[in-house]
Design an enzyme around this catalytic site. Structure first.
Site, short mmCIF file in Angstrom:
data_model
loop_
_atom_site.label_atom_id
_atom_site.label_comp_id
_atom_site.label_asym_id
_atom_site.label_seq_id
_atom_site.Cartn_x
_atom_site.Cartn_y
_atom_site.Cartn_z
N PHE A 193 -2.80 15.68 5.17
CA PHE A 193 -2.89 15.19 3.80
C PHE A 193 -1.55 15.30 3.08
O PHE A 193 -0.88 16.34 3.13
CB PHE A 193 -3.97 15.97 3.04
CG PHE A 193 -4.34 15.32 1.75
CD1 PHE A 193 -5.20 14.24 1.72
CD2 PHE A 193 -3.81 15.78 0.55
CE1 PHE A 193 -5.54 13.62 0.52
CE2 PHE A 193 -4.15 15.19 -0.66
CZ PHE A 193 -5.01 14.10 -0.66
N GLU A 238 0.84 -1.20 0.00
CA GLU A 238 0.00 0.00 0.00
C GLU A 238 0.87 1.26 0.00
O GLU A 238 1.99 1.24 0.53
CB GLU A 238 -0.87 0.03 1.27
CG GLU A 238 -2.26 -0.55 1.11
CD GLU A 238 -3.23 0.38 0.38
OE1 GLU A 238 -2.78 1.28 -0.37
OE2 GLU A 238 -4.44 0.20 0.52
N ASP A 239 0.35 2.33 -0.57
CA ASP A 239 1.05 3.62 -0.48
C ASP A 239 0.86 4.22 0.91
O ASP A 239 1.79 4.73 1.51
CB ASP A 239 0.54 4.59 -1.56
CG ASP A 239 -0.98 4.73 -1.58
OD1 ASP A 239 -1.67 3.92 -0.93
OD2 ASP A 239 -1.48 5.67 -2.23
N ASP A 245 -4.34 4.88 6.26
CA ASP A 245 -4.87 6.05 6.96
C ASP A 245 -5.83 5.55 8.05
O ASP A 245 -5.39 5.19 9.14
CB ASP A 245 -5.55 6.93 5.89
CG ASP A 245 -6.03 8.26 6.41
OD1 ASP A 245 -6.19 8.42 7.62
OD2 ASP A 245 -6.26 9.18 5.60
N ARG A 264 0.52 12.52 -8.63
CA ARG A 264 1.04 11.15 -8.46
C ARG A 264 2.46 11.01 -9.00
O ARG A 264 3.23 10.18 -8.55
CB ARG A 264 0.15 10.14 -9.21
CG ARG A 264 -1.22 9.92 -8.63
CD ARG A 264 -1.84 8.67 -9.24
NE ARG A 264 -3.28 8.61 -9.06
CZ ARG A 264 -3.89 8.13 -7.97
NH1 ARG A 264 -3.17 7.70 -6.97
NH2 ARG A 264 -5.20 8.09 -7.90
#
Ligand code: IMP
Length: 201
Positions: A176, A123-124, A127, A189
């Site tokens: 964020f 996963e990036d 959260d 991205r």
């Protein structure tokens, strides 16, 4: 005419330079500041790969990278993995069912047989942990030997999931971030550095 064009170009270059000097970038309506530089990312990815190589040595392992965000992290991580392994790309897709049951979650792209194998989800960012919980529940149907999560970024203060990530690049504050695969409304991205949103007072 040519001079105006030249001056315009020159002016734009000065503005861009000004932004770079302060480590700030503007994406759509928001300003972001440098958070994790490319060299630091690569150093951490190297150390994650070393850890994973040691844990899964001699085991039957399948890496499942979660699109879209994990594409850049996966590419860099996998270049440093020296295991004989399989790599597949998956995506969570939600749609509204025909019944009044609300949203249906579906895992798309899983072509590899994972039964009896050790799965590492890439996963990036983790959260709230909701996405990863859903993926694990869906993967359980295929009877893998084990499931671990490797994430580049983890926001512990936002986390409400059932399973904490096993391999974490950076634990970060609940703000964020964008870049290196992560997007702000599909923008950013492609950035080589991770940027954090800047509080505007
Ligand atoms: P979850 O809250 O752990 O379920 O994360 C869901 C998804 O939200 C992640 O896979 C990311 O695609 C996205 N996301 C969460 N935090 C951020 C962020 O700071 N920047 C960009 N995307 C994020």
């Amino acid at each position: 005419m040519a001079l105006t064009k030249l001056l315009k170009r020159f002016h734009i270059k000065i503005v861009v330079l000004h932004f770079n000097l302060h480590g700030l970038i503007k994406i759509l309506d928001k300003t972001f500041e440098v958070f994790i530089e490319s060299e630091e990312l690569q150093r951490e990815i190297q150390s994650l790969a070393k850890e994973i190589n040691a844990v899964y040595k001699g085991k039957d392992v399948v890496f499942l990278a979660v699109l879209n965000g994990a594409f850049m992290f996966t590419a860099d991580l996998m270049k440093k993995i020296d295991l004989d392994c399989e790599i597949s790309f998956i995506k969570m897709s939600s749609y509204h069912g025909t019944q009044s049951t609300g949203t249906v979650e579906e895992l798309i792209g899983l072509r590899t047989d994972i039964s009896g194998k050790h799965v590492v989800i890439i996963e990036d960012i983790v959260d709230t942990g909701i996405t990863i919980d859903k993926i694990i529940t869906l993967l359980d149907n295929y009877k893998p030997e084990s499931v671990a999560i490797c994430t580049l970024l983890f926001k512990p203060d936002a986390f409400q999931g059932n399973k904490k990530p096993d391999f974490v690049g950076f634990a970060i504050p609940n703000a964020f971030v964008v870049g290196y695969g992560l997007d702000y409304n599909e923008h950013g991205r492609n950035l080589n550095t991770i940027y954090q949103i800047r509080n505007e007072y």
